[in-house]
Motif scaffolding. Structure first.
Motif, PDB file in Angstrom:
ATOM      1  N   THR A  53       0.847  -1.196   0.000  1.00  0.00           N
ATOM      2  CA  THR A  53       0.000   0.000   0.000  1.00  0.00           C
ATOM      3  C   THR A  53       0.878   1.239   0.000  1.00  0.00           C
ATOM      4  OG1 THR A  53      -1.808  -1.120   1.153  1.00  0.00           O
ATOM      5  CG2 THR A  53      -1.737   1.282   1.322  1.00  0.00           C
ATOM      6  N   VAL A 109     -13.861   7.250  -0.298  1.00  0.00           N
ATOM      7  CA  VAL A 109     -12.858   6.666  -1.185  1.00  0.00           C
ATOM      8  C   VAL A 109     -13.024   7.211  -2.605  1.00  0.00           C
ATOM      9  CG1 VAL A 109     -12.540   4.510   0.106  1.00  0.00           C
ATOM     10  CG2 VAL A 109     -14.324   4.653  -1.646  1.00  0.00           C
ATOM     11  N   CYS A 142      -7.657   0.486  -8.180  1.00  0.00           N
ATOM     12  CA  CYS A 142      -6.942   1.153  -7.091  1.00  0.00           C
ATOM     13  C   CYS A 142      -7.943   2.012  -6.308  1.00  0.00           C
ATOM     14  CB  CYS A 142      -5.783   1.994  -7.600  1.00  0.00           C
ATOM     15  SG  CYS A 142      -6.221   3.253  -8.790  1.00  0.00           S
ATOM     16  N   GLY A 188      -8.053   5.938  -0.078  1.00  0.00           N
ATOM     17  CA  GLY A 188      -8.789   6.157   1.155  1.00  0.00           C
ATOM     18  C   GLY A 188      -7.962   6.979   2.119  1.00  0.00           C
ATOM     19  N   MET A 198      -4.050   6.758   1.819  1.00  0.00           N
ATOM     20  CA  MET A 198      -3.514   5.440   1.487  1.00  0.00           C
ATOM     21  C   MET A 198      -4.124   4.929   0.194  1.00  0.00           C
ATOM     22  SD  MET A 198      -3.787   4.413   5.452  1.00  0.00           S
ATOM     23  CE  MET A 198      -4.789   5.881   5.679  1.00  0.00           C
ATOM     24  N   ILE A 199      -3.277   4.351  -0.659  1.00  0.00           N
ATOM     25  CA  ILE A 199      -3.718   3.836  -1.954  1.00  0.00           C
ATOM     26  C   ILE A 199      -3.472   2.336  -1.973  1.00  0.00           C
ATOM     27  CG2 ILE A 199      -3.582   4.079  -4.448  1.00  0.00           C
ATOM     28  CD1 ILE A 199      -2.187   6.766  -4.030  1.00  0.00           C
ATOM     29  N   SER A 200      -4.544   1.585  -2.164  1.00  0.00           N
ATOM     30  CA  SER A 200      -4.459   0.123  -2.203  1.00  0.00           C
ATOM     31  C   SER A 200      -4.789  -0.378  -3.602  1.00  0.00           C
ATOM     32  CB  SER A 200      -5.424  -0.493  -1.184  1.00  0.00           C
ATOM     33  OG  SER A 200      -5.123  -0.044   0.124  1.00  0.00           O
ATOM     34  N   ARG A 240      -8.912  -4.261   1.122  1.00  0.00           N
ATOM     35  CA  ARG A 240      -7.522  -4.008   1.519  1.00  0.00           C
ATOM     36  C   ARG A 240      -7.370  -2.593   2.062  1.00  0.00           C
ATOM     37  NH1 ARG A 240      -3.254  -7.163  -0.353  1.00  0.00           N
ATOM     38  NH2 ARG A 240      -1.973  -5.290  -0.411  1.00  0.00           N
ATOM     39  N   ASN A 241      -8.013  -1.631   1.394  1.00  0.00           N
ATOM     40  CA  ASN A 241      -7.876  -0.242   1.823  1.00  0.00           C
ATOM     41  C   ASN A 241      -8.504  -0.018   3.192  1.00  0.00           C
ATOM     42  OD1 ASN A 241      -8.898   2.913   1.477  1.00  0.00           O
ATOM     43  ND2 ASN A 241      -6.897   2.483   0.590  1.00  0.00           N
ATOM     44  N   ARG A 242      -9.704  -0.560   3.392  1.00  0.00           N
ATOM     45  CA  ARG A 242     -10.366  -0.398   4.693  1.00  0.00           C
ATOM     46  C   ARG A 242      -9.544  -1.023   5.801  1.00  0.00           C
ATOM     47  NH1 ARG A 242     -15.226  -1.447   1.700  1.00  0.00           N
ATOM     48  NH2 ARG A 242     -14.998  -3.674   2.196  1.00  0.00           N
TER      49      ARG A 242
END
Length: 793
Positions: free
Chosen positions: A109, A165, A185, A188, A220-222, A233-235
């Motif tokens: 991430t 997001v 992608c 968040g 953050m970028i997932s 993944r982002n959460r």
């Protein structure tokens, strides 16, 4: 000297007072890699199926972030900067206030973090933006950074205020079963974001609320192939950010605690030596134990890129990774073809390795056995190793001891004269080392049939390799032979000598001086070591690999230079490494197209800020083996003295222990080894009793220019010395080993050697005063060895 004196290394991190040194910098964690210049992320790669480079700057900027105050944008400032393989952090002074900020790669991430000071001025907000054109969509067959197809159709970027997001991604055109996304992608944050886009739909802007004193905010970028996976993944990352980032710091802190330290007169080499394990660590694929990416950028997981030159990995204490690799390459092997050479991003098989070259696996297995004594892991992988060995042995041409097949390197083998009817010097060098490894492994496993089989094959190779490959006029092995006729091809390359383990010394020893002369005269240049001589028809034939220096081949260079006491060549090599430390990079290859001692970085093989895995390992172990002059071979610790500078290597790992080596004096002989109050004479090998019952061992090696004794043990790969005694002209010791072991002696005259009281044949050369004793040893043996001078000295 480095190119930039404003940075230094501390515990695996690069520090400088102002700015970011040697931009651009590449940061990576597992499948994620991105490039950062001072004001913008310029490229992002995500290594999954149908992905690779997903964002790339062309005309417009990539990801940027700012402090916005009263509607004005302030770009990042870097003061007291710390650069790690996985991110950068610094102070950010704004007027009289000092913020801190970080850009990190953690758990695949991207993290953009800003911390406000306690005396925060009013009206400050975190702001982030990027141009739609940053999303890479089109193919370019002349630029490997671009996808090769099918084309990408990026969806409209969508902001979800309820989920907080921004979601983007693409699907692939012309796919049979189009998905909602083939790549997604998710942006968040741990703060409520405001989103806007300009009227023309070009620039996406994410802004946070007004900052509070002492507040830390993160965007953050997932990434994932599916939207829901990316969202999940982002959460999860947002919820566990403190823990995940803390784990990343701890991971590298533990590495910094365990890696060896070099204290030599070559200050930049010391710093480079400290950095290399950290950048190698960042290339591990964290959810696939044993898989390591070949390079910071673009490359994914390969066969020999992962398996070769792993003494380095053991020396810095990561034998667990070696054990994982053994399982990984076995479990992912093609059922018929064997070990994979090239994996796709989804871990499917792109290409299977040339069969003889697959035998690097055997060298790796033996290395693991010798470094850990973990025979259970060896036993688990032994049958697979035998299968690979016999596949290669089955390609033997007649009774020549030479295996058939195209060379592992270069990519375009036709340019070095290969036709498919080939016997490769590179492949057979690997197979010789593997045969010796197989012999030792079979002895350890009690497999008498394979032990004898591998011993006979190694014997045939020793009898025929140099007779067939060595060009007596040029003084170097040719690259290949025509298999059907045995005709040598008039092509020469550095990779013809492949020092995959130290057993290779037995093969190359008779011609080592001539080979070194050839390398010095025809391959060494201002930029490094050419792979091919300039006068050879193959030189520059691909305008790429064949006009470059390939660091992965350097083990042969440093081993020969050390053995021949060529301090001048080793110091030249040190200078090349220090130059690349100054670039904060470790290249896959260096172009020798231009005569310069300051070679250019480029967009591929010597990409600025990128680190190549097998080059890092080769240079690391080359420093240990050649510059320091020590290795941990199959029979313990062996010193290789030369007329080098005094230096200290602290914390080298072997058998679960750590060793400090202080190389004192200078010269190609050893007067004494001093360890734990004991003084040992007449041997370059450290006797077992000096370290067997200790967790940490400190050894002082006193090197001298002239032979201090009439009789000395200088080498003995696979031989363990026990209860060792020397009186100057007589040596008594017990021996342990497994399979074929050769002891090399320095003796004023022909020595007499007895094993358990019985005389043993000795090969003696009066000119070099070198003696070779070949012995067959058993793993549970405890043989009594007596060596004395036959003519009273």
């Amino acid at each position: 000297m480095t190119l930039d004196e404003n940075f230094f290394v501390e515990r695996g991190a690069v520090r400088c007072g102002e700015g970011i040194p040697q931009m651009p910098r590449w940061f990576t964690d597992s499948r994620l890699a991105f490039s950062l210049e001072e004001h913008s992320v310029t490229e992002v790669a995500w290594y999954e199926k149908n992905c690779g480079t997903v964002f790339m700057r062309h005309l417009w900027d990539g990801f940027r972030y700012y402090i916005e105050q009263d509607g004005l944008n302030y770009r990042p400032v870097y003061r007291n900067t710390v650069v790690r393989p996985w991110g950068v952090e610094a102070e950010w002074p704004l007027e009289d206030h000092v913020f801190s900020h970080k850009v990190l790669a953690v758990d695949e991430t991207m993290v953009f973090e800003l911390t406000a000071p306690a005396d925060l001025p009013p009206g400050c907000r975190f702001k982030f933006d990027f141009n739609t054109a940053f999303a890479l969509s089109y193919s370019d067959r002349l630029d490997f950074r671009h996808p090769t197809g099918p084309g990408r159709e990026w969806k409209e970027w969508a902001f979800d205020p309820d989920g907080n997001v921004l979601v983007g991604g693409y699907r692939l055109a012309e796919t049979e079963f189009p998905q909602a996304y083939d790549f997604c992608c998710v942006f968040g944050a741990d703060f409520p974001m405001e989103y806007r886009i300009d009227e023309k739909g070009n620039v996406h802007v994410l802004t946070g609320p007004e900052l509070q004193p002492g507040q830390t905010c993160r965007l953050m970028i997932s990434f994932a192939r599916e939207r829901e996976r990316a969202m999940t993944r982002n959460r999860a990352f947002i919820e566990e950010a403190d823990e995940k980032i803390g784990q990343q710091y701890e991971r590298y802190r533990q590495l910094a605690d365990s890696v060896p330290r070099l204290r030599s007169p070559y200050q930049d080499l010391n710093r480079y030596f400290e950095l290399l394990p950290h950048y190698h660590e960042s290339l591990k694929v964290t959810d696939i134990p044993g898989a390591v990416r070949a390079k910071t950028w673009r490359y994914w997981v390969w066969g020999w890129d992962g398996m070769t030159n792993n003494s380095a990995t053991a020396y810095w204490g990561d034998t667990r990774h070696i054990g994982d690799m053994l399982d990984f390459y076995r479990e992912t092997a093609d059922p018929e073809g064997g070990i994979v050479h090239w994996y796709e991003y989804d871990m499917s098989i792109k290409e299977v390795s040339m069969v003889p070259a697959q035998c690097i696996y055997l060298v790796l297995l033996q290395l693991y056995a010798d470094q850990t004594a973990d025979l259970e892991q060896v036993r688990k992988n032994y049958d697979f190793a035998v299968r690979i060995y016999r596949m290669a042995a089955a390609t033997e041409v007649g009774e020549s001891g030479m295996t058939q097949g195209q060379s592992l390197f270069p990519d375009y083998r036709d340019l070095i004269g290969e036709t498919g009817d080939d016997i490769s010097a590179l492949n057979n060098s690997i197979f010789y080392c593997a045969s010796r490894s197989m012999n030792r492994l079979a002895a350890l496993m009690g497999d008498e049939a394979v032990r004898q089989e591998s011993a006979r094959f190694a014997e045939r190779m020793e009898a025929g390799f140099m007779d067939r490959f060595f060009d007596t006029e040029k003084g170097f092995p040719v690259s290949s032979l025509e298999a059907s006729t045995g005709r040598p091809r008039e092509v020469f390359q550095m990779c013809s000598l492949r020092w995959e383990n130290d057993y290779y010394y037995d093969l190359v020893r008779p011609v080592m001086e001539r080979c070194m002369d050839f390398v010095e005269t025809h391959l060494v240049c201002r930029s490094g070591i050419r792979e091919v001589p300039r006068w050879c028809p193959a030189y520059g034939a691909d305008a790429n690999q064949l006009q470059a220096w390939w660091p992965v081949a350097d083990e042969s260079f440093v081993r020969m230079a050390n053995a021949l006491d060529r301090k001048d060549l080793l110091e030249r090599w040190v200078g090349w490494l220090e130059y690349w430390y100054g670039q904060l990079s470790c290249p896959e290859a260096v172009s020798c197209h231009i005569e310069t001692d300051r070679p250019e970085t480029d967009r591929w093989s010597a990409l600025k800020g990128a680190w190549q895995a097998f080059a890092m390992r080769t240079w690391y172990q080359g420093i240990v083996h050649g510059v320091v002059g020590v290795d941990a071979d199959a029979g313990g610790i062996t010193f290789h003295p030369y007329s080098g500078e005094e230096m200290v290597l602290e914390g080298l790992h072997y058998l679960g222990k750590t060793f400090d080596f202080s190389m004192q004096g200078s010269g190609p002989f050893i007067e004494t080894l001093e360890v734990g109050g004991r003084t040992v004479r007449g041997t370059n090998k450290l006797p077992l009793e000096c370290y067997q019952d200790k967790n940490h061992v400190a050894v002082t090696v006193r090197r001298v220019a002239e032979p201090p004794y009439p009789l000395m043990i200088t080498r003995g790969n696979g031989a363990v010395l026990k209860d060792y005694q020397s009186s100057g002209n007589q040596i008594e010791t017990r021996l342990q080993g497994a399979g074929l072991v050769r002891l090399e002696l320095w003796a004023e005259s022909m020595p007499e050697v007895r094993l358990n009281g019985s005389p043993v044949s000795v090969e003696y050369d009066a000119d070099s005063k070198g003696a070779i004793v070949a012995l067959e040893l058993e793993p549970d043996g405890n043989e009594q060895l007596h060596i004395s001078m036959s003519q009273g000295v």
